[in-house]
Motif scaffolding. Structure first.
Motif, PDB file in Angstrom:
ATOM      1  N   GLY A 245     -62.613  37.141 -55.162  1.00 10.61           N
ATOM      2  CA  GLY A 245     -63.749  36.606 -55.901  1.00 10.61           C
ATOM      3  C   GLY A 245     -64.759  35.860 -55.066  1.00 10.61           C
ATOM      4  O   GLY A 245     -65.959  36.170 -55.085  1.00 10.61           O
ATOM      5  N   LEU A 246     -64.320  34.839 -54.291  1.00 10.40           N
ATOM      6  CA  LEU A 246     -65.270  34.015 -53.540  1.00 10.40           C
ATOM      7  C   LEU A 246     -65.942  34.816 -52.432  1.00 10.40           C
ATOM      8  O   LEU A 246     -67.144  34.682 -52.202  1.00 10.40           O
ATOM      9  N   GLU A 247     -65.180  35.670 -51.732  1.00 12.63           N
ATOM     10  CA  GLU A 247     -65.789  36.469 -50.669  1.00 12.63           C
ATOM     11  C   GLU A 247     -66.849  37.399 -51.237  1.00 12.63           C
ATOM     12  O   GLU A 247     -67.895  37.630 -50.614  1.00 12.63           O
ATOM     13  N   ARG A 248     -66.608  37.926 -52.438  1.00 14.43           N
ATOM     14  CA  ARG A 248     -67.542  38.890 -53.016  1.00 14.43           C
ATOM     15  C   ARG A 248     -68.754  38.243 -53.672  1.00 14.43           C
ATOM     16  O   ARG A 248     -69.612  38.950 -54.194  1.00 14.43           O
ATOM     17  N   THR A 249     -68.862  36.926 -53.653  1.00 18.10           N
ATOM     18  CA  THR A 249     -70.116  36.309 -54.095  1.00 18.10           C
ATOM     19  C   THR A 249     -71.217  36.548 -53.075  1.00 18.10           C
ATOM     20  O   THR A 249     -72.402  36.402 -53.395  1.00 18.10           O
ATOM     21  N   GLY A 250     -70.846  36.872 -51.836  1.00 19.74           N
ATOM     22  CA  GLY A 250     -71.833  37.163 -50.807  1.00 19.74           C
ATOM     23  C   GLY A 250     -72.416  35.947 -50.126  1.00 19.74           C
ATOM     24  O   GLY A 250     -73.366  36.067 -49.340  1.00 19.74           O
ATOM     25  N   ILE A 251     -71.878  34.762 -50.388  1.00 23.76           N
ATOM     26  CA  ILE A 251     -72.434  33.539 -49.821  1.00 23.76           C
ATOM     27  C   ILE A 251     -72.405  33.561 -48.292  1.00 23.76           C
ATOM     28  O   ILE A 251     -73.380  33.191 -47.631  1.00 23.76           O
ATOM     29  N   CYS A 252     -71.288  33.975 -47.711  1.00 25.17           N
ATOM     30  CA  CYS A 252     -71.199  34.026 -46.246  1.00 25.17           C
ATOM     31  C   CYS A 252     -72.212  35.005 -45.664  1.00 25.17           C
ATOM     32  O   CYS A 252     -72.822  34.742 -44.617  1.00 25.17           O
ATOM     33  N   PHE A 253     -72.414  36.141 -46.327  1.00 24.89           N
ATOM     34  CA  PHE A 253     -73.360  37.139 -45.844  1.00 24.89           C
ATOM     35  C   PHE A 253     -74.792  36.625 -45.951  1.00 24.89           C
ATOM     36  O   PHE A 253     -75.618  36.869 -45.075  1.00 24.89           O
ATOM     37  N   ALA A 254     -75.090  35.902 -47.036  1.00 25.43           N
ATOM     38  CA  ALA A 254     -76.418  35.312 -47.194  1.00 25.43           C
ATOM     39  C   ALA A 254     -76.681  34.286 -46.101  1.00 25.43           C
ATOM     40  O   ALA A 254     -77.803  34.183 -45.579  1.00 25.43           O
ATOM     41  N   GLY A 255     -75.655  33.505 -45.751  1.00 27.40           N
ATOM     42  CA  GLY A 255     -75.806  32.528 -44.680  1.00 27.40           C
ATOM     43  C   GLY A 255     -76.105  33.179 -43.347  1.00 27.40           C
ATOM     44  O   GLY A 255     -76.945  32.694 -42.571  1.00 27.40           O
ATOM     45  N   ARG A 256     -75.430  34.284 -43.055  1.00 27.48           N
ATOM     46  CA  ARG A 256     -75.708  35.005 -41.818  1.00 27.48           C
ATOM     47  C   ARG A 256     -77.136  35.544 -41.817  1.00 27.48           C
ATOM     48  O   ARG A 256     -77.855  35.462 -40.821  1.00 27.48           O
ATOM     49  N   ALA A 257     -77.549  36.142 -42.945  1.00 30.13           N
ATOM     50  CA  ALA A 257     -78.897  36.700 -43.027  1.00 30.13           C
ATOM     51  C   ALA A 257     -79.946  35.622 -42.757  1.00 30.13           C
ATOM     52  O   ALA A 257     -80.924  35.853 -42.034  1.00 30.13           O
ATOM     53  N   ARG A 258     -79.758  34.444 -43.335  1.00 27.75           N
ATOM     54  CA  ARG A 258     -80.714  33.361 -43.118  1.00 27.75           C
ATOM     55  C   ARG A 258     -80.710  32.896 -41.667  1.00 27.75           C
ATOM     56  O   ARG A 258     -81.771  32.691 -41.071  1.00 27.75           O
ATOM     57  N   ARG A 259     -79.540  32.720 -41.071  1.00 23.07           N
ATOM     58  CA  ARG A 259     -79.463  32.275 -39.678  1.00 23.07           C
ATOM     59  C   ARG A 259     -80.137  33.287 -38.758  1.00 23.07           C
ATOM     60  O   ARG A 259     -80.935  32.913 -37.894  1.00 23.07           O
ATOM     61  N   TRP A 260     -79.833  34.563 -38.954  1.00 23.22           N
ATOM     62  CA  TRP A 260     -80.395  35.588 -38.076  1.00 23.22           C
ATOM     63  C   TRP A 260     -81.908  35.712 -38.264  1.00 23.22           C
ATOM     64  O   TRP A 260     -82.645  35.881 -37.290  1.00 23.22           O
ATOM     65  N   LEU A 261     -82.377  35.635 -39.503  1.00 22.03           N
ATOM     66  CA  LEU A 261     -83.804  35.754 -39.743  1.00 22.03           C
ATOM     67  C   LEU A 261     -84.556  34.572 -39.135  1.00 22.03           C
ATOM     68  O   LEU A 261     -85.613  34.750 -38.524  1.00 22.03           O
ATOM     69  N   ASP A 262     -84.029  33.372 -39.288  1.00 25.26           N
ATOM     70  CA  ASP A 262     -84.688  32.201 -38.704  1.00 25.26           C
ATOM     71  C   ASP A 262     -84.731  32.300 -37.179  1.00 25.26           C
ATOM     72  O   ASP A 262     -85.743  31.942 -36.544  1.00 25.26           O
TER      73      ASP A 262
END
Length: 383
Positions: A245-262
């Motif tokens: 459940g928690l892994e599939r919320t995508g929170i970790c993936f969203a964090g990576r996307a933000r770090r990489w984009l910044d």
């Protein structure tokens, strides 16, 4: 739609994590972990994990008696997001806390919880998850690993692959078929705690482009006692679904996307101009929206009403988006990279695996489509 669309910020908790990660000893560990990873092992920031664990921050949503703070699911998601935003390798944490730990806390016996969970939450013991198989991929309906009943326990035979953190892990949560189930591919599935130093367990490294190595695990008739069984021997599939459940919320993936984009934006600015400005603006809006989608899933998970289709949608979008950010960075910066984007090679090598972890993008889309065809609302279906 139920619940709030705004992220639960947990600002005090986030500040505590940020302050800890800024400590010189931990910064030194994190800054060097991708440069010289141990040969054949995963880049696990052991000191960082243990310092987080000592403060109850590795699993803040767990009850205090098991090493957490009893702070709720949103606290666990906030820490996971902060670790991703700071570039902390998280396969060991995800497998140990979010997957194996959730399974034991929800379905294990009190003896199993007392034996394993405090050590997991303290960052002293790592677990792997042994689900995926060579001929089954993300569809565990094709799982071939068998668990045969023997006197006083079970005998496990089969092969698991694409397992992360296995070389560093002390135990694995292994999914296997037991007798019964008939024609139902998802029935009669059981979960077991397997010591990975068992003489009948063989571990082989898999060469991949991923910065964290993967492994194949052979179970050559590994015998475990009855205490290794988690829950009932026919409830493994429902346990697997809930534990993701928690892994599939995508929170970790969203964090990576933000770090990489910044980092990409800073790298382009350092070159004297934001090349690809339109694409960057569009991705910035998408990353913001994807984070909100992930936090919407966290809110529903906290309330016990996160449906499988909603979780699949959040995981699909966030993982695919992170991959697109990494691809754009490579296209704009090239192999020479930029000092302002130290994560470039990690991002390019890790991004493809994000669309495989916790179930492939194809499986997530299949889940969403199946639910919609059945007339369901992805945000109203209870687990």
């Amino acid at each position: 739609m139920t619940g709030s669309l705004m992220p639960v910020e947990n600002s005090d908790l986030r500040n505590e994590v940020r302050h800890l990660l800024a400590e010189p000893e931990l910064r030194e560990e994190l800054n060097g972990i991708w440069r010289t990873p141990p040969h054949g092992e995963c880049p696990v920031p052991r000191l960082t994990y243990r310092e987080l664990g000592r403060r109850g921050l590795l699993a803040p949503h767990w009850p205090p008696e098991y090493g957490g703070r009893g702070a709720g699911v949103s606290a666990g998601a906030a820490v996971a997001e902060e670790l991703a935003l700071h570039g902390v390798p998280d396969s060991a944490r995800v497998n140990t806390i979010d997957n194996a730990g959730t399974t034991l806390l929800s379905f294990g016996t009190e003896r199993q919880r007392r034996r394993h969970c405090p050590e997991m939450a303290a960052g002293r013991v790592i677990f792997s998850v042994l689900y995926t198989e060579p001929d089954a991929g993300s569809d565990l309906g094709g799982m071939a690993t068998r668990a045969e009943r023997i006197a006083g326990g079970w005998r496990l035979t089969g092969t698991k692959t694409w397992n992360a953190t296995t070389a560093n892990a002390r135990y694995g949560i292994c999914a296997a078929r037991v007798a019964g189930g008939g024609d139902n591919a998802y029935a009669a599935t059981a979960l077991f705690v397997v010591p990975l130093d068992h003489p009948a367990v063989r571990i082989e490294a898999l060469p991949t482009v991923n910065p964290e190595p993967f492994f194949t695990v052979h179970l050559d008739g590994a015998e475990v006692d009855d205490e290794a069984l988690i829950g009932s021997p026919d409830a493994g599939w429902s346990m697997l679904t809930e534990a993701l459940g928690l892994e599939r919320t995508g929170i970790c993936f969203a964090g990576r996307a933000r770090r990489w984009l910044d980092q990409l934006v800073r790298a382009l600015e350092a070159r004297g101009g934001p090349g690809g400005a339109y694409e960057l603006s569009r991705l910035d809006a998408e990353v913001t929206a994807a984070r909100l989608l992930g936090w919407r899933a966290v809110a529903d998970l906290s309330d016990g009403r996160l449906g499988a289709a909603a979780a699949a949608a959040a995981k699909w979008w966030n993982s695919e988006l992170a991959q697109r950010v990494a691809r754009l960075a490579w296209e704009l910066l090239g192999p020479q990279g930029s000092p302002a984007f130290p994560d470039l090679m990690v991002a390019v090598r890790e991004a493809p695996g994000l669309t495989l972890a916790a179930g492939t993008s194809e499986m997530q889309l299949s889940t969403v489509v199946t639910d919609l065809l059945d007339g369901g609302d992805p945000w109203e279906e209870p687990i």
